[in-house]
Design a protein around this motif. Structure first.
Motif, PDB file in Angstrom:
ATOM      1  N   ASP A  55       0.810  -1.219   0.000  1.00 45.03           N
ATOM      2  CA  ASP A  55       0.000   0.000   0.000  1.00 45.03           C
ATOM      3  C   ASP A  55       0.843   1.269   0.000  1.00 45.03           C
ATOM      4  OD1 ASP A  55      -2.397  -1.444   0.042  1.00 45.03           O
ATOM      5  OD2 ASP A  55      -2.357  -1.584   2.237  1.00 45.03           O
ATOM      6  N   HIS A  56       2.073   1.162   0.532  1.00 47.69           N
ATOM      7  CA  HIS A  56       2.932   2.341   0.630  1.00 47.69           C
ATOM      8  C   HIS A  56       4.387   1.895   0.717  1.00 47.69           C
ATOM      9  CE1 HIS A  56       3.410   1.423   4.913  1.00 47.69           C
ATOM     10  NE2 HIS A  56       2.120   1.186   4.902  1.00 47.69           N
ATOM     11  N   VAL A  57       5.288   2.818   0.474  1.00 42.30           N
ATOM     12  CA  VAL A  57       6.716   2.550   0.611  1.00 42.30           C
ATOM     13  C   VAL A  57       7.009   2.373   2.101  1.00 42.30           C
ATOM     14  CG1 VAL A  57       9.045   3.498   0.242  1.00 42.30           C
ATOM     15  CG2 VAL A  57       7.254   3.846  -1.483  1.00 42.30           C
ATOM     16  N   HIS A  58       7.847   1.393   2.423  1.00 44.92           N
ATOM     17  CA  HIS A  58       8.184   1.121   3.825  1.00 44.92           C
ATOM     18  C   HIS A  58       8.755   2.377   4.496  1.00 44.92           C
ATOM     19  CE1 HIS A  58       7.475  -3.033   2.911  1.00 44.92           C
ATOM     20  NE2 HIS A  58       8.564  -3.180   2.192  1.00 44.92           N
ATOM     21  N   GLU A  59       8.289   2.653   5.723  1.00 42.95           N
ATOM     22  CA  GLU A  59       8.726   3.847   6.456  1.00 42.95           C
ATOM     23  C   GLU A  59      10.240   3.900   6.633  1.00 42.95           C
ATOM     24  OE1 GLU A  59       7.623   6.926   7.379  1.00 42.95           O
ATOM     25  OE2 GLU A  59       5.906   6.143   6.295  1.00 42.95           O
ATOM     26  N   GLU A  60      10.857   2.765   6.954  1.00 40.82           N
ATOM     27  CA  GLU A  60      12.304   2.763   7.163  1.00 40.82           C
ATOM     28  C   GLU A  60      13.054   3.102   5.878  1.00 40.82           C
ATOM     29  OE1 GLU A  60      10.025  -0.005   6.918  1.00 40.82           O
ATOM     30  OE2 GLU A  60      11.064  -1.229   8.407  1.00 40.82           O
ATOM     31  N   VAL A  61      12.471   2.785   4.735  1.00 44.11           N
ATOM     32  CA  VAL A  61      13.061   3.132   3.440  1.00 44.11           C
ATOM     33  C   VAL A  61      12.903   4.628   3.188  1.00 44.11           C
ATOM     34  CG1 VAL A  61      12.797   2.823   0.945  1.00 44.11           C
ATOM     35  CG2 VAL A  61      12.809   0.825   2.477  1.00 44.11           C
ATOM     36  N   VAL A  62      11.721   5.159   3.459  1.00 39.82           N
ATOM     37  CA  VAL A  62      11.495   6.605   3.315  1.00 39.82           C
ATOM     38  C   VAL A  62      12.501   7.365   4.178  1.00 39.82           C
ATOM     39  CG1 VAL A  62       9.866   8.502   3.725  1.00 39.82           C
ATOM     40  CG2 VAL A  62       9.059   6.349   2.700  1.00 39.82           C
ATOM     41  N   ASP A  63      12.695   6.919   5.423  1.00 39.00           N
ATOM     42  CA  ASP A  63      13.624   7.596   6.338  1.00 39.00           C
ATOM     43  C   ASP A  63      15.068   7.505   5.857  1.00 39.00           C
ATOM     44  OD1 ASP A  63      11.431   8.179   7.930  1.00 39.00           O
ATOM     45  OD2 ASP A  63      11.845   6.591   9.398  1.00 39.00           O
ATOM     46  N   ALA A  64      15.507   6.318   5.448  1.00 40.49           N
ATOM     47  CA  ALA A  64      16.892   6.138   4.996  1.00 40.49           C
ATOM     48  C   ALA A  64      17.163   6.952   3.733  1.00 40.49           C
ATOM     49  CB  ALA A  64      17.190   4.659   4.746  1.00 40.49           C
ATOM     50  N   MET A  65      16.194   7.007   2.844  1.00 41.58           N
ATOM     51  CA  MET A  65      16.384   7.785   1.623  1.00 41.58           C
ATOM     52  C   MET A  65      16.340   9.277   1.908  1.00 41.58           C
ATOM     53  SD  MET A  65      17.185   5.727  -0.759  1.00 41.58           S
ATOM     54  CE  MET A  65      16.897   6.565  -2.329  1.00 41.58           C
ATOM     55  N   ALA A  66      15.558   9.699   2.897  1.00 41.13           N
ATOM     56  CA  ALA A  66      15.551  11.111   3.291  1.00 41.13           C
ATOM     57  C   ALA A  66      16.930  11.517   3.794  1.00 41.13           C
ATOM     58  CB  ALA A  66      14.489  11.362   4.355  1.00 41.13           C
ATOM     59  N   ASP A  67      17.611  10.602   4.506  1.00 40.78           N
ATOM     60  CA  ASP A  67      18.983  10.870   4.959  1.00 40.78           C
ATOM     61  C   ASP A  67      19.921  11.119   3.785  1.00 40.78           C
ATOM     62  OD1 ASP A  67      18.143  10.473   7.556  1.00 40.78           O
ATOM     63  OD2 ASP A  67      19.022   8.458   7.737  1.00 40.78           O
ATOM     64  N   ALA A  68      19.604  10.543   2.627  1.00 39.56           N
ATOM     65  CA  ALA A  68      20.416  10.707   1.421  1.00 39.56           C
ATOM     66  C   ALA A  68      19.822  11.766   0.482  1.00 39.56           C
ATOM     67  CB  ALA A  68      20.534   9.372   0.688  1.00 39.56           C
ATOM     68  N   GLU A  69      18.901  12.560   1.015  1.00 37.43           N
ATOM     69  CA  GLU A  69      18.295  13.688   0.312  1.00 37.43           C
ATOM     70  C   GLU A  69      17.360  13.282  -0.832  1.00 37.43           C
ATOM     71  OE1 GLU A  69      21.270  16.616  -0.605  1.00 37.43           O
ATOM     72  OE2 GLU A  69      21.980  16.650   1.460  1.00 37.43           O
ATOM     73  N   PHE A  70      16.633  12.181  -0.634  1.00 37.64           N
ATOM     74  CA  PHE A  70      15.584  11.757  -1.555  1.00 37.64           C
ATOM     75  C   PHE A  70      14.272  11.751  -0.790  1.00 37.64           C
ATOM     76  CE2 PHE A  70      19.333   9.751  -3.356  1.00 37.64           C
ATOM     77  CZ  PHE A  70      19.149   9.889  -4.720  1.00 37.64           C
ATOM     78  N   ASP A  71      13.215  12.236  -1.427  1.00 40.45           N
ATOM     79  CA  ASP A  71      11.893  12.205  -0.811  1.00 40.45           C
ATOM     80  C   ASP A  71      11.049  11.141  -1.501  1.00 40.45           C
ATOM     81  OD1 ASP A  71       9.437  12.587   0.367  1.00 40.45           O
ATOM     82  OD2 ASP A  71       9.165  14.638  -0.385  1.00 40.45           O
ATOM     83  N   LEU A  72      10.878  10.003  -0.840  1.00 43.38           N
ATOM     84  CA  LEU A  72      10.058   8.934  -1.391  1.00 43.38           C
ATOM     85  C   LEU A  72       8.671   8.894  -0.758  1.00 43.38           C
ATOM     86  CD1 LEU A  72      12.519   5.906  -1.725  1.00 43.38           C
ATOM     87  CD2 LEU A  72      12.158   7.840  -3.260  1.00 43.38           C
ATOM     88  N   SER A  73       8.363   9.881   0.083  1.00 43.31           N
ATOM     89  CA  SER A  73       7.100   9.861   0.827  1.00 43.31           C
ATOM     90  C   SER A  73       5.876   9.926  -0.076  1.00 43.31           C
ATOM     91  CB  SER A  73       7.062  11.001   1.848  1.00 43.31           C
ATOM     92  OG  SER A  73       7.108  12.261   1.186  1.00 43.31           O
ATOM     93  N   ASP A  74       6.032  10.471  -1.281  1.00 50.73           N
ATOM     94  CA  ASP A  74       4.890  10.593  -2.187  1.00 50.73           C
ATOM     95  C   ASP A  74       4.821   9.467  -3.216  1.00 50.73           C
ATOM     96  OD1 ASP A  74       7.127  11.352  -3.626  1.00 50.73           O
ATOM     97  OD2 ASP A  74       6.127  13.025  -4.638  1.00 50.73           O
ATOM     98  N   ARG A  75       5.710   8.509  -3.139  1.00 50.73           N
ATOM     99  CA  ARG A  75       5.716   7.405  -4.105  1.00 50.73           C
ATOM    100  C   ARG A  75       4.745   6.314  -3.667  1.00 50.73           C
ATOM    101  NH1 ARG A  75      11.206   7.150  -7.426  1.00 50.73           N
ATOM    102  NH2 ARG A  75      11.772   9.339  -7.173  1.00 50.73           N
TER     103      ARG A  75
END
Length: 152
Positions: A55-75
């Protein structure tokens, strides 16, 4: 690699896993960055999907990618079809043994990257997986660039 395309057709790369909520989403984000950094926007088409999307991208993935300056929260994870896979030059699976790419013909370069699933992992492990994905995607783009330059 697909032999039924000419030099003006984009190289199509798909990043696929079962849920399309972790590894394939990270791979897609890194691939989009590599495509832009290398000036390959007209030369590379990127697809992502799963065989049983979450249903959504895993939260831990969203967080780890945010650390690398990617926003996956809307995917949003999506399904990928055999037709989409057959139209690709490269298909990278993430180590999901349940993924069936049997409908893909021999002209498609299918690679299993055998990556650990970040779902439920601690943040340090998710970042390690993320960094491995970044290196692997970069190496794939090195190949794609060589192919495009040499016209293979």
């Amino acid at each position: 690699m697909s032999t039924d395309t000419d030099d003006t057709d984009p190289i199509r790369i798909a990043f696929v896993c079962v849920q399309n909520a972790g590894r394939s989403q990270m791979s897609t984000a890194f691939a989009e960055r590599e495509r832009d950094r290398r000036g390959l926007a007209d030369d590379v088409e990127i697809l992502t999907g799963g065989t049983d999307p979450a249903d959504h991208v895993h939260e831990e993935v969203v967080d780890a990618m945010a650390d690398a300056e990617f926003d996956l929260s809307d995917r949003t994870p999506r399904a990928i079809t055999n037709g989409e896979l057959r139209a690709c030059d490269y298909v990278a699976t993430m180590g999901c043994s349940t993924l069936d790419v049997g409908g893909v013909d021999d002209a498609v370069d299918v690679r299993d990257w055998a990556l650990d699933d970040p779902d439920g992992q601690d943040p340090d492990r998710v970042r390690e997986i993320r960094d491995e994905i970044e290196r692997t995607v970069s190496a794939l783009f090195d190949e794609v660039e060589r192919e495009r330059v040499s016209g293979e």
